[in-house]
Design a protein around this motif. Structure first.
Motif, mmCIF file in Angstrom:
data_model
loop_
_atom_site.group_PDB
_atom_site.id
_atom_site.type_symbol
_atom_site.label_atom_id
_atom_site.label_comp_id
_atom_site.label_asym_id
_atom_site.label_seq_id
_atom_site.Cartn_x
_atom_site.Cartn_y
_atom_site.Cartn_z
ATOM 1 N N GLU A 1 13.868 -34.138 -5.749
ATOM 2 C CA GLU A 1 14.055 -32.682 -5.660
ATOM 3 C C GLU A 1 12.791 -32.058 -5.068
ATOM 4 O OE1 GLU A 1 16.801 -30.863 -6.591
ATOM 5 O OE2 GLU A 1 17.757 -32.819 -6.869
ATOM 6 N N PRO A 2 12.954 -31.074 -4.181
ATOM 7 C CA PRO A 2 11.760 -30.408 -3.647
ATOM 8 C C PRO A 2 10.984 -29.725 -4.775
ATOM 9 C CG PRO A 2 13.792 -29.373 -2.828
ATOM 10 C CD PRO A 2 14.187 -30.515 -3.698
ATOM 11 N N THR A 3 9.698 -29.829 -4.693
ATOM 12 C CA THR A 3 8.848 -29.181 -5.691
ATOM 13 C C THR A 3 8.050 -28.072 -5.015
ATOM 14 O OG1 THR A 3 7.102 -30.804 -5.307
ATOM 15 C CG2 THR A 3 8.648 -31.258 -7.099
ATOM 16 N N PHE A 4 7.707 -27.099 -5.829
ATOM 17 C CA PHE A 4 6.958 -25.955 -5.313
ATOM 18 C C PHE A 4 5.702 -25.751 -6.142
ATOM 19 C CE2 PHE A 4 11.277 -25.412 -3.931
ATOM 20 C CZ PHE A 4 11.132 -24.964 -2.625
ATOM 21 N N ARG A 5 4.765 -25.075 -5.538
ATOM 22 C CA ARG A 5 3.491 -24.839 -6.202
ATOM 23 C C ARG A 5 3.097 -23.385 -5.994
ATOM 24 N NH1 ARG A 5 -2.032 -28.066 -4.591
ATOM 25 N NH2 ARG A 5 -3.165 -27.563 -6.483
ATOM 26 N N ASP A 6 2.593 -22.753 -7.041
ATOM 27 C CA ASP A 6 2.092 -21.389 -6.913
ATOM 28 C C ASP A 6 0.659 -21.441 -6.394
ATOM 29 O OD1 ASP A 6 4.350 -19.976 -7.775
ATOM 30 O OD2 ASP A 6 3.849 -20.363 -9.880
ATOM 31 N N MET A 7 0.414 -20.701 -5.329
ATOM 32 C CA MET A 7 -0.905 -20.686 -4.697
ATOM 33 C C MET A 7 -1.488 -19.280 -4.746
ATOM 34 S SD MET A 7 -1.408 -23.796 -3.571
ATOM 35 C CE MET A 7 -2.714 -23.623 -2.397
ATOM 36 N N SER A 8 -2.776 -19.238 -4.812
ATOM 37 C CA SER A 8 -3.507 -17.982 -4.751
ATOM 38 C C SER A 8 -4.732 -18.232 -3.870
ATOM 39 C CB SER A 8 -3.921 -17.538 -6.155
ATOM 40 O OG SER A 8 -4.472 -16.246 -6.107
ATOM 41 N N CYS A 9 -5.386 -17.172 -3.439
ATOM 42 C CA CYS A 9 -6.574 -17.349 -2.599
ATOM 43 C C CYS A 9 -7.646 -16.341 -3.002
ATOM 44 C CB CYS A 9 -6.230 -17.234 -1.122
ATOM 45 S SG CYS A 9 -5.370 -15.747 -0.664
ATOM 46 N N ILE A 10 -8.862 -16.713 -2.765
ATOM 47 C CA ILE A 10 -9.987 -15.842 -3.077
ATOM 48 C C ILE A 10 -10.002 -14.664 -2.110
ATOM 49 C CG2 ILE A 10 -12.510 -15.714 -3.149
ATOM 50 C CD1 ILE A 10 -12.412 -18.733 -3.944
ATOM 51 N N MET A 11 -9.836 -14.960 -0.820
ATOM 52 C CA MET A 11 -9.780 -13.914 0.201
ATOM 53 C C MET A 11 -8.375 -13.885 0.791
ATOM 54 S SD MET A 11 -13.405 -14.390 2.249
ATOM 55 C CE MET A 11 -13.154 -12.953 3.288
ATOM 56 N N SER A 12 -7.703 -12.748 0.653
ATOM 57 C CA SER A 12 -6.358 -12.617 1.211
ATOM 58 C C SER A 12 -6.442 -12.532 2.729
ATOM 59 C CB SER A 12 -5.692 -11.347 0.675
ATOM 60 O OG SER A 12 -6.351 -10.196 1.199
ATOM 61 N N GLN A 13 -5.314 -12.699 3.399
ATOM 62 C CA GLN A 13 -5.296 -12.612 4.857
ATOM 63 C C GLN A 13 -5.746 -11.228 5.314
ATOM 64 O OE1 GLN A 13 -4.689 -15.262 7.050
ATOM 65 N NE2 GLN A 13 -5.643 -13.767 8.412
ATOM 66 N N ASP A 14 -5.335 -10.180 4.567
ATOM 67 C CA ASP A 14 -5.778 -8.828 4.928
ATOM 68 C C ASP A 14 -7.294 -8.704 4.837
ATOM 69 O OD1 ASP A 14 -3.196 -7.984 5.414
ATOM 70 O OD2 ASP A 14 -2.930 -7.029 3.456
ATOM 71 N N ASN A 15 -7.872 -9.275 3.781
ATOM 72 C CA ASN A 15 -9.320 -9.230 3.619
ATOM 73 C C ASN A 15 -10.019 -10.011 4.733
ATOM 74 O OD1 ASN A 15 -11.918 -10.587 1.954
ATOM 75 N ND2 ASN A 15 -11.627 -8.370 1.757
ATOM 76 N N VAL A 16 -9.491 -11.167 5.065
ATOM 77 C CA VAL A 16 -10.053 -11.979 6.154
ATOM 78 C C VAL A 16 -9.991 -11.195 7.463
ATOM 79 C CG1 VAL A 16 -9.683 -14.058 7.562
ATOM 80 C CG2 VAL A 16 -9.629 -14.216 5.067
ATOM 81 N N ASP A 17 -8.847 -10.565 7.722
ATOM 82 C CA ASP A 17 -8.688 -9.777 8.947
ATOM 83 C C ASP A 17 -9.698 -8.631 9.003
ATOM 84 O OD1 ASP A 17 -6.628 -11.445 9.748
ATOM 85 O OD2 ASP A 17 -5.042 -10.071 9.112
ATOM 86 N N GLU A 18 -9.936 -7.980 7.867
ATOM 87 C CA GLU A 18 -10.930 -6.894 7.804
ATOM 88 C C GLU A 18 -12.325 -7.433 8.108
ATOM 89 O OE1 GLU A 18 -10.750 -5.012 3.954
ATOM 90 O OE2 GLU A 18 -8.607 -4.582 4.182
ATOM 91 N N GLN A 19 -12.660 -8.576 7.522
ATOM 92 C CA GLN A 19 -13.978 -9.170 7.752
ATOM 93 C C GLN A 19 -14.145 -9.574 9.213
ATOM 94 O OE1 GLN A 19 -16.445 -9.084 5.558
ATOM 95 N NE2 GLN A 19 -15.008 -8.032 4.230
ATOM 96 N N ILE A 20 -13.106 -10.137 9.794
ATOM 97 C CA ILE A 20 -13.147 -10.537 11.207
ATOM 98 C C ILE A 20 -13.384 -9.315 12.086
ATOM 99 C CG2 ILE A 20 -11.700 -11.356 13.127
ATOM 100 C CD1 ILE A 20 -10.567 -13.474 11.186
ATOM 101 N N ALA A 21 -12.666 -8.237 11.829
ATOM 102 C CA ALA A 21 -12.841 -7.020 12.622
ATOM 103 C C ALA A 21 -14.259 -6.474 12.471
ATOM 104 C CB ALA A 21 -11.816 -5.963 12.205
ATOM 105 N N SER A 22 -14.774 -6.483 11.257
ATOM 106 C CA SER A 22 -16.128 -5.995 11.002
ATOM 107 C C SER A 22 -17.180 -6.848 11.721
ATOM 108 C CB SER A 22 -16.385 -5.988 9.490
ATOM 109 O OG SER A 22 -17.713 -5.640 9.217
#
Length: 160
Positions: free
Chosen positions: A112-133
């Motif tokens: 059976e396919p299994t799934f995993r709950d993932m979280s991240c320290i820096m969200s994609q929005d935060n990464v995008d903000e840092q990249i722009a800065s």
């Protein structure tokens, strides 16, 4: 004869000298060993090594003058900062920002396919903000460096 040149021109000259040195090295490498029945072009007879040494000496002097200018003008700090920011930009662009429920391929043998709950320290929005800065800061730093290079002068004597 010494003349005052802009740092921007000095940087172009540095790249030209590096190219000329590379060409001479290639010429020497390709023609260093030759048949005794072969006529060696007169431009290669003992001149390549001497020219190579002269150009290398000019390059060392020029690099030293540019380095001294960079320290005195504040460019050195900005150049190092620029380099580190570019590295950080590469890192952020590769950062995995996976979050939510995702397929878990750690157990590929499971029926059976299994799934995993993932979280991240820096969200994609935060990464995008840092990249722009960071991109904005890179643009500002590069503009400041370019301005100092175009207005800064060094005294350089070309031997070659």
């Amino acid at each position: 004869m010494s003349e005052e040149i802009s740092v921007s021109f000095a940087l172009q000259l540095k790249n030209q000298l590096k190219g000329d040195i590379s060409e001479l090295m290639d010429k020497l490498r390709m023609n260093n060993s030759y048949g005794t029945d072969t006529e060696l072009p007169s431009s290669l007879r003992g001149m390549v090594w001497a020219d190579l040494q002269t150009l290398t000496s000019d390059l060392i002097v020029l690099k030293n003058l540019i380095s001294a200018f960079n320290v005195e003008s504040g460019n050195q700090y900005d150049i190092y900062r620029l380099d580190e920011l570019k590295g950080m930009l590469v890192y952020l662009k590769m950062l995995d920002t996976t979050s939510g429920q995702v397929p878990d391929d750690r157990f590929s043998y499971a029926k059976e396919p299994t799934f995993r709950d993932m979280s991240c320290i820096m969200s994609q929005d935060n990464v995008d903000e840092q990249i722009a800065s960071i991109k904005d800061e890179i643009t500002q730093l590069q503009a400041a460096i370019d301005k100092r290079n175009s207005t800064g002068k060094i005294l350089f004597s070309i031997k070659s």
